[in-house]
Design a protein around this motif. Sequence first.
Motif, PDB file in Angstrom:
ATOM      1  N   ILE A 118     -39.517 -68.781  35.720  1.00 63.40           N
ATOM      2  CA  ILE A 118     -38.260 -68.166  35.274  1.00 63.40           C
ATOM      3  C   ILE A 118     -38.571 -67.000  34.353  1.00 63.40           C
ATOM      4  N   PRO A 119     -38.086 -65.795  34.635  1.00 61.52           N
ATOM      5  CA  PRO A 119     -38.361 -64.649  33.756  1.00 61.52           C
ATOM      6  C   PRO A 119     -37.659 -64.799  32.413  1.00 61.52           C
ATOM      7  N   LEU A 120     -38.343 -64.380  31.374  1.00 61.75           N
ATOM      8  CA  LEU A 120     -37.809 -64.515  30.028  1.00 61.75           C
ATOM      9  C   LEU A 120     -36.522 -63.716  29.846  1.00 61.75           C
ATOM     10  N   ALA A 121     -36.466 -62.513  30.422  1.00 61.77           N
ATOM     11  CA  ALA A 121     -35.303 -61.646  30.232  1.00 61.77           C
ATOM     12  C   ALA A 121     -34.023 -62.273  30.776  1.00 61.77           C
ATOM     13  N   ALA A 122     -34.148 -63.137  31.781  1.00 67.33           N
ATOM     14  CA  ALA A 122     -32.957 -63.754  32.368  1.00 67.33           C
ATOM     15  C   ALA A 122     -32.338 -64.809  31.457  1.00 67.33           C
ATOM     16  N   LEU A 123     -33.086 -65.259  30.439  1.00 66.17           N
ATOM     17  CA  LEU A 123     -32.595 -66.343  29.591  1.00 66.17           C
ATOM     18  C   LEU A 123     -32.197 -65.887  28.194  1.00 66.17           C
ATOM     19  N   VAL A 124     -32.357 -64.619  27.888  1.00 64.92           N
ATOM     20  CA  VAL A 124     -32.110 -64.166  26.522  1.00 64.92           C
ATOM     21  C   VAL A 124     -30.657 -64.409  26.117  1.00 64.92           C
ATOM     22  N   ASN A 144     -47.195 -63.218  19.450  1.00 69.99           N
ATOM     23  CA  ASN A 144     -46.986 -61.878  19.998  1.00 69.99           C
ATOM     24  C   ASN A 144     -45.604 -61.660  20.621  1.00 69.99           C
ATOM     25  N   GLU A 145     -44.799 -62.708  20.764  1.00 72.85           N
ATOM     26  CA  GLU A 145     -43.524 -62.564  21.452  1.00 72.85           C
ATOM     27  C   GLU A 145     -42.595 -61.623  20.681  1.00 72.85           C
ATOM     28  N   TYR A 146     -41.861 -60.787  21.413  1.00 68.56           N
ATOM     29  CA  TYR A 146     -41.045 -59.749  20.785  1.00 68.56           C
ATOM     30  C   TYR A 146     -39.560 -59.881  21.109  1.00 68.56           C
ATOM     31  N   VAL A 147     -39.209 -60.046  22.387  1.00 63.99           N
ATOM     32  CA  VAL A 147     -37.816 -59.925  22.824  1.00 63.99           C
ATOM     33  C   VAL A 147     -36.944 -60.997  22.178  1.00 63.99           C
ATOM     34  N   LEU A 148     -37.345 -62.258  22.292  1.00 63.40           N
ATOM     35  CA  LEU A 148     -36.517 -63.337  21.780  1.00 63.40           C
ATOM     36  C   LEU A 148     -36.337 -63.264  20.267  1.00 63.40           C
ATOM     37  N   VAL A 149     -37.420 -63.010  19.551  1.00 67.00           N
ATOM     38  CA  VAL A 149     -37.318 -62.978  18.091  1.00 67.00           C
ATOM     39  C   VAL A 149     -36.502 -61.777  17.639  1.00 67.00           C
ATOM     40  N   TYR A 150     -36.533 -60.697  18.402  1.00 65.42           N
ATOM     41  CA  TYR A 150     -35.717 -59.522  18.071  1.00 65.42           C
ATOM     42  C   TYR A 150     -34.228 -59.833  18.217  1.00 65.42           C
ATOM     43  N   VAL A 151     -33.886 -60.642  19.228  1.00 64.90           N
ATOM     44  CA  VAL A 151     -32.484 -60.991  19.471  1.00 64.90           C
ATOM     45  C   VAL A 151     -32.010 -62.090  18.520  1.00 64.90           C
ATOM     46  N   LEU A 152     -32.863 -63.075  18.240  1.00 67.44           N
ATOM     47  CA  LEU A 152     -32.429 -64.260  17.515  1.00 67.44           C
ATOM     48  C   LEU A 152     -32.475 -64.102  15.999  1.00 67.44           C
ATOM     49  N   LEU A 153     -33.335 -63.232  15.477  1.00 72.51           N
ATOM     50  CA  LEU A 153     -33.479 -63.074  14.026  1.00 72.51           C
ATOM     51  C   LEU A 153     -32.948 -61.717  13.599  1.00 72.51           C
TER      52      LEU A 153
END
Length: 287
Positions: free
Chosen positions: A127-133, A219-228
Amino acid sequence: MSAVRKRPGAGRGLRRGHRRRYDVLGLLVAAAVGFPVYWMVITAFRPATEILSLPPEFWPAHPTFANFARAMRTETFWSNVRSSAVIGLGTVLVSLLVGALAAFALSRFRFAGRKAFVVVILTVQMIPLAALVIPVYLLLNKAGLTDSLGGVILVYLVFTLPFTVWMLHGFISAIPVELEEAAMVDGCGRFGAFVRVVLPLLAPGLVATSVFAMVQAWNEYVLVYVLLSTPQKQTLSIWLVSFQTSFGTDYGGLMAGATLTALPVVVFFLAVQRKIAAGLATGAVKG
């Protein structure tokens, strides 16, 4: 018809020639992969007058630590270091604890839906990460866990646990079940045999798997940028963006910050590299 005799040592020389070609190819690949890292590090030690100089220099003429000092003096640096450490270590510890127990059950017990469970583990990895943001953000928002380190750890577990279970399943399958049976004959229960027999033998696998979980969380960027949203709670991967402003990019500070961000993971990897090699060899056994 007489057979043609091969000159003694001809085959050995041919193999040596092939080996040299592979060595050269390996060195070229290593140079191509390592050059961006090398350029990042030497740029971190360059003064501002040398960073954009033409032609580029492959070694700083006047090395300086000013870029590192400027990066570490930024307002949120140490709070972001703390957030990255809490998220990284929390993700590693919880994923290893839950993953080891799940992998043990998957390896040692036969239960209904076992094969389907394995398929689900593999499917989650696709499952791609971008689809779950967006769905993840909405769920955490309803639970009141947005802008919290605990919420980020829970989300990271969704992506690290399937790999952790799959990896540790292979390691546990390589451990003879007779060792556990002998421990249970001596008075240990099932959980006692797991703690006293399986866990010590599982150490290389735990180390190898922890490196993957640590790198993913660090190193993860997308999720932490959205959630924090609070700057003090954000991680170092988000902190690096602060070096790019409307006035331009501070390349010296950015490269120094990137070097500081990569350093803990590199040190951790170097400290456990022997365990990783042993663990990968053990985990190669089919479960």
